[in-house]
Design a protein around this motif. Sequence first.
Motif, PDB file in Angstrom:
ATOM      1  N   LEU A 224      61.465  16.870  72.026  1.00 20.65           N
ATOM      2  CA  LEU A 224      61.305  18.289  71.706  1.00 20.65           C
ATOM      3  C   LEU A 224      59.844  18.644  71.480  1.00 20.65           C
ATOM      4  O   LEU A 224      58.991  17.757  71.341  1.00 20.65           O
ATOM      5  CB  LEU A 224      62.139  18.671  70.480  1.00 20.65           C
ATOM      6  N   ASP A 225      59.552  19.952  71.470  1.00 16.08           N
ATOM      7  CA  ASP A 225      58.203  20.434  71.151  1.00 16.08           C
ATOM      8  C   ASP A 225      58.165  20.858  69.688  1.00 16.08           C
ATOM      9  O   ASP A 225      59.068  21.547  69.209  1.00 16.08           O
ATOM     10  CB  ASP A 225      57.845  21.653  72.026  1.00 16.08           C
ATOM     11  N   VAL A 226      57.111  20.428  68.992  1.00 18.72           N
ATOM     12  CA  VAL A 226      56.948  20.791  67.579  1.00 18.72           C
ATOM     13  C   VAL A 226      55.822  21.817  67.471  1.00 18.72           C
ATOM     14  O   VAL A 226      54.675  21.540  67.839  1.00 18.72           O
ATOM     15  CB  VAL A 226      56.624  19.555  66.708  1.00 18.72           C
ATOM     16  N   ILE A 227      56.175  23.006  66.978  1.00 21.34           N
ATOM     17  CA  ILE A 227      55.213  24.118  66.934  1.00 21.34           C
ATOM     18  C   ILE A 227      55.049  24.596  65.492  1.00 21.34           C
ATOM     19  O   ILE A 227      56.041  24.835  64.795  1.00 21.34           O
ATOM     20  CB  ILE A 227      55.702  25.292  67.809  1.00 21.34           C
ATOM     21  N   LYS A 228      53.807  24.735  65.074  1.00 20.19           N
ATOM     22  CA  LYS A 228      53.512  25.315  63.762  1.00 20.19           C
ATOM     23  C   LYS A 228      52.696  26.582  63.988  1.00 20.19           C
ATOM     24  O   LYS A 228      51.697  26.554  64.709  1.00 20.19           O
ATOM     25  CB  LYS A 228      52.734  24.330  62.887  1.00 20.19           C
ATOM     26  N   LYS A 268      64.001  21.699  73.864  1.00 20.16           N
ATOM     27  CA  LYS A 268      64.282  21.903  72.442  1.00 20.16           C
ATOM     28  C   LYS A 268      62.963  22.115  71.700  1.00 20.16           C
ATOM     29  O   LYS A 268      61.933  21.531  72.063  1.00 20.16           O
ATOM     30  CB  LYS A 268      65.001  20.678  71.863  1.00 20.16           C
ATOM     31  N   VAL A 269      63.029  22.947  70.656  1.00 20.95           N
ATOM     32  CA  VAL A 269      61.818  23.278  69.903  1.00 20.95           C
ATOM     33  C   VAL A 269      62.097  23.178  68.395  1.00 20.95           C
ATOM     34  O   VAL A 269      63.150  23.613  67.920  1.00 20.95           O
ATOM     35  CB  VAL A 269      61.346  24.718  70.248  1.00 20.95           C
ATOM     36  N   HIS A 270      61.156  22.589  67.676  1.00 17.62           N
ATOM     37  CA  HIS A 270      61.158  22.650  66.209  1.00 17.62           C
ATOM     38  C   HIS A 270      60.014  23.585  65.826  1.00 17.62           C
ATOM     39  O   HIS A 270      58.855  23.322  66.146  1.00 17.62           O
ATOM     40  CB  HIS A 270      60.933  21.256  65.608  1.00 17.62           C
TER      41      HIS A 270
END
Length: 294
Positions: A224-228, A268-270
Amino acid sequence: MSTPHKAGFVNIFGAPNAGKSTLLNALLGEYLVITSPKVQTTRHRILGILTEPGYQIVFSDTPGIIEPKYALHRKMMMQVKSALEDADVAVLMHDITQPMEEIEHIDAELKLKVPVVLLLNKADLIKDTAELQRIKDAFQQRFPNYLVETISAAGKKNLEKIIPFILEHLPEAPPFYPEDSMSDRSTRFFVSELIREQIYHLFKEEIPYHAAVLIRSYEEKTTLDVIKADIIVTRETQKVILIGKGGTLIKKLGIEARKKIEEFVGRKVHLELFVKVRPKWRDTDTYLSEYGYN
């Protein structure tokens, strides 16, 4: 003998909420530019690239033309000015339910020197066909040098004459961008825009106009990609509204934005959202530059 390849720049101008972004999405067949019923949703000049056998059209969606009140507005109007300089064809968009004076003022302001198609958008709201024809004739008489068409960008109605008109006036040229390019903007840019779009959908009144979104980090992991991302507002009270009681609204915003981002990136993204207060960010060049308003 093969037909020469055509390529060029087509820039879309109009008042806020005339439907420019909706039109660009419809012509591209992709959801590229965020839309909202609220005015001034588009803050940047965004290129959308349509590549087909024999031609490449580089569309440019520009912010709605307004009287600048903040440094942010001045930056937005500079985007419009830069779009004027490289257009091969111009698309003028007008909400058909609004007075003709609105588009007359914009046309006078722009002083367009290229072929123009004037699109009277939201034509589906005029139910009487005779009245619709009367309105179209009045605009054609007022703008005799422009091709005038009535359309519904949201309903994708009567758009079929736009591309042929553009191709008629595009110069012969090789493609400007690789054929798989959809835009000149990065994934991070579109992710920040999708978060901002949900702010427009979920919050009323002044919140969307005081909010900016900054992607702090974007990590592509195996599954998944983790985005802040930071959401910037101008007042503490706006931060309280965005977060909501017990964090309910920021959670809802995160869920809705994550769904849109996952559709866009196909993974998928967090997503983690943080709200920060920066008074007068809309009038501070340092902040504007940091948030991508160059």
